[in-house]
Design a protein around this motif. Sequence first.
Motif, mmCIF file in Angstrom:
data_model
loop_
_atom_site.group_PDB
_atom_site.id
_atom_site.type_symbol
_atom_site.label_atom_id
_atom_site.label_comp_id
_atom_site.label_asym_id
_atom_site.label_seq_id
_atom_site.Cartn_x
_atom_site.Cartn_y
_atom_site.Cartn_z
ATOM 1 N N UNK A 32 0.825 -1.212 0.000
ATOM 2 C CA UNK A 32 0.000 0.000 0.000
ATOM 3 C C UNK A 32 0.859 1.261 0.000
ATOM 4 N N UNK A 33 0.586 2.102 -0.997
ATOM 5 C CA UNK A 33 1.179 3.441 -1.013
ATOM 6 C C UNK A 33 0.150 4.377 -0.390
ATOM 7 N N UNK A 34 0.543 5.076 0.680
ATOM 8 C CA UNK A 34 -0.363 5.996 1.368
ATOM 9 C C UNK A 34 0.018 7.429 1.010
ATOM 10 N N UNK A 35 -0.964 8.212 0.602
ATOM 11 C CA UNK A 35 -0.702 9.595 0.159
ATOM 12 C C UNK A 35 -1.631 10.552 0.895
ATOM 13 N N UNK A 36 -1.056 11.631 1.393
ATOM 14 C CA UNK A 36 -1.890 12.692 1.972
ATOM 15 C C UNK A 36 -1.159 14.014 1.815
ATOM 16 N N UNK A 37 -1.930 15.079 1.748
ATOM 17 C CA UNK A 37 -1.373 16.422 1.601
ATOM 18 C C UNK A 37 -0.848 16.920 2.954
ATOM 19 N N UNK A 38 -1.323 16.264 4.010
ATOM 20 C CA UNK A 38 -1.013 16.693 5.370
ATOM 21 C C UNK A 38 0.141 15.867 5.943
ATOM 22 N N UNK A 39 1.219 16.564 6.282
ATOM 23 C CA UNK A 39 2.435 15.887 6.738
ATOM 24 C C UNK A 39 2.214 15.036 7.988
ATOM 25 N N UNK A 40 1.428 15.572 8.930
ATOM 26 C CA UNK A 40 1.183 14.836 10.173
ATOM 27 C C UNK A 40 0.495 13.501 9.908
ATOM 28 N N UNK A 41 -0.483 13.549 9.008
ATOM 29 C CA UNK A 41 -1.208 12.304 8.675
ATOM 30 C C UNK A 41 -0.243 11.297 8.039
ATOM 31 N N UNK A 42 0.632 11.810 7.181
ATOM 32 C CA UNK A 42 1.581 10.923 6.495
ATOM 33 C C UNK A 42 2.539 10.302 7.519
ATOM 34 N N UNK A 43 2.957 11.102 8.489
ATOM 35 C CA UNK A 43 3.863 10.582 9.520
ATOM 36 C C UNK A 43 3.241 9.423 10.291
ATOM 37 N N UNK A 53 3.702 9.026 1.418
ATOM 38 C CA UNK A 53 4.241 10.257 0.827
ATOM 39 C C UNK A 53 3.310 11.446 1.035
ATOM 40 N N UNK A 54 3.930 12.614 1.160
ATOM 41 C CA UNK A 54 3.184 13.863 1.264
ATOM 42 C C UNK A 54 3.012 14.393 -0.152
ATOM 43 N N UNK A 55 1.797 14.734 -0.527
ATOM 44 C CA UNK A 55 1.616 15.304 -1.861
ATOM 45 C C UNK A 55 0.185 15.694 -2.113
ATOM 46 N N UNK A 56 0.008 16.717 -2.943
ATOM 47 C CA UNK A 56 -1.322 17.124 -3.362
ATOM 48 C C UNK A 56 -1.709 16.311 -4.598
ATOM 49 N N UNK A 57 -2.647 15.400 -4.418
ATOM 50 C CA UNK A 57 -3.025 14.510 -5.516
ATOM 51 C C UNK A 57 -3.843 15.200 -6.598
ATOM 52 N N UNK A 58 -4.211 16.446 -6.370
ATOM 53 C CA UNK A 58 -4.902 17.195 -7.429
ATOM 54 C C UNK A 58 -3.900 17.617 -8.503
ATOM 55 N N UNK A 59 -2.620 17.510 -8.181
ATOM 56 C CA UNK A 59 -1.555 17.890 -9.108
ATOM 57 C C UNK A 59 -1.162 16.672 -9.945
ATOM 58 N N UNK A 60 -1.410 16.775 -11.238
ATOM 59 C CA UNK A 60 -1.157 15.663 -12.152
ATOM 60 C C UNK A 60 0.300 15.207 -12.107
ATOM 61 N N UNK A 61 1.216 16.168 -11.939
ATOM 62 C CA UNK A 61 2.641 15.823 -11.883
ATOM 63 C C UNK A 61 2.961 14.948 -10.674
ATOM 64 N N UNK A 62 2.284 15.256 -9.567
ATOM 65 C CA UNK A 62 2.491 14.461 -8.353
ATOM 66 C C UNK A 62 2.069 13.018 -8.621
ATOM 67 N N UNK A 63 0.914 12.851 -9.234
ATOM 68 C CA UNK A 63 0.414 11.501 -9.526
ATOM 69 C C UNK A 63 1.326 10.774 -10.510
ATOM 70 N N UNK A 64 1.793 11.503 -11.522
ATOM 71 C CA UNK A 64 2.704 10.900 -12.503
ATOM 72 C C UNK A 64 4.008 10.472 -11.865
ATOM 73 N N UNK A 65 4.562 11.357 -11.019
ATOM 74 C CA UNK A 65 5.838 11.042 -10.380
ATOM 75 C C UNK A 65 5.744 9.831 -9.460
#
Length: 144
Positions: A32-43, A53-65
């Motif tokens: 499982x890859x866990x993704x959230x924009x909020x650092x605390x949640x990711x921790x 990983x911390x990231x905004x999934x609304x950003x296509x580049x983030x999803x691609x990377x």
Amino acid sequence: KYREEDENYAVIGLGRFGGSICETLIDLGKEVLAIDINEERVNVYANIATHAVIGNSMDENVLNNLGIRNFDHVVVAIGEDVEASILITLLLKEMGVKHVTVKAQNESHGKVLSKIGADRIVFPERDMGRRIAHYIASRNVIDY
Ligand code: ATP
């Protein structure tokens, strides 16, 4: 043939619902890859998920990377921000993710999600209410 042990999952949004999905998939031995924009949640999930990983999934580049197109199942577990949920679902389907499961906040959110190709739409409170009602009703039948 589709082999279950090859399945890998990504969970976007680590609230109560997404977090529970993530933990349960890990318990079932899945990657499982866990993704959230909020650092605390990711921790919180850094020691639980295979990767977090911390990231905004609304950003296509983030999803691609993240190579999200290579995941068999992606769960979009964002309730409050309906716009984010819709956009992310749209991007995932455009990228060709086969199985996209999305948490819906209400009926109209669910309607839009089905239009844009979400494969499974869940209404956690409603669905759990139904299950509990069935459970207590069947218990009654057994008890009396
Ligand atoms: P719960 O499941 O706890 O009932 P919820 O589904 O209402 O709550 P939210 O508080 O809406 O959950 O958010 C779920 C998670 O999604 C939060 O941890 C939030 O940080 C995360 N999130 C919101 N927007 C994005 C985004 N664009 N990219 C990645 N994560 C996001």
